[in-house]
Design an enzyme around this catalytic site. Sequence first.
Site, PDB file in Angstrom:
ATOM      1  CB  CYS A 103      -0.401  -0.243   1.219  1.00  0.00           C
ATOM      2  SG  CYS A 103      -1.601   1.229   1.279  1.00  0.00           S
ATOM      3  CD  GLU A 146      -6.800   0.866  -4.349  1.00  0.00           C
ATOM      4  OE1 GLU A 146      -7.028   2.098  -3.195  1.00  0.00           O
ATOM      5  OE2 GLU A 146      -5.429   0.178  -4.130  1.00  0.00           O
ATOM      6  CG  HIS A 149      -6.990   2.856   1.180  1.00  0.00           C
ATOM      7  ND1 HIS A 149      -6.418   2.843   2.095  1.00  0.00           N
ATOM      8  CD2 HIS A 149      -6.688   1.731  -0.013  1.00  0.00           C
ATOM      9  CE1 HIS A 149      -5.032   2.121   1.937  1.00  0.00           C
ATOM     10  NE2 HIS A 149      -5.055   2.119   0.732  1.00  0.00           N
TER      11      HIS A 149
HETATM   12 NI    NI Z   1      -3.727   1.105  -0.146  1.00  0.00          NI
END
Ligand code: NI
Length: 179
Positions: A103, A146, A149
């Site tokens: 990441c 993603e 996130h």
């Molecule tokens: Ni990430």
Amino acid sequence: MRQPRLLQISHLGHPVLREICAPIADVSAPEVQDLIDDMIATCLEANGVGIAAPQVYQPLRLFIVASRPNARYPSAPLMEPTAMLNPSFTPVGDDMEEDWEGCLSIPGLRGRVRRHATIDVSFTDRHGKPQDLRLEGFVARIFQHEYDHIDGRVFTDRAAPASFVMEREFQRMLAAERR
Ligand code: NI
């Protein structure tokens, strides 16, 4: 066209990475369109295969999926960088796959994460059109990473704790596999 800007990437510990992000109401807003251009440029510059808005300090339900082979992910499939706004997904079947993730907000660390092998995804594209796609393998993995996130989660929350390795050792492993 406006020249895209490279944005600073938020690192683990900043509270923006733990926020439940807000939906985007107006996809056509110039600030949203500029943000998409800047996120794509930032992702490619950093050798990422995806980037989510909270990683550039914007708590919004938007991410870029931009799989392509690069120094950090040599075997990634090539695709056009795609902005996904207000995304959602459902798993297809029960198949799970474990593989390496890293990441941009947690530089230097890799870990093994179990993800759904195949997913059906829906999102609004940057032109405001609804899109439905079936994703599998590495690209399905990027999407799920993603998506985490924008719900305030990072891959270290899901990785097998004993699987973590630092980047230099990870690159050594890749090189050994290629031999
Ligand atoms: Ni990430």
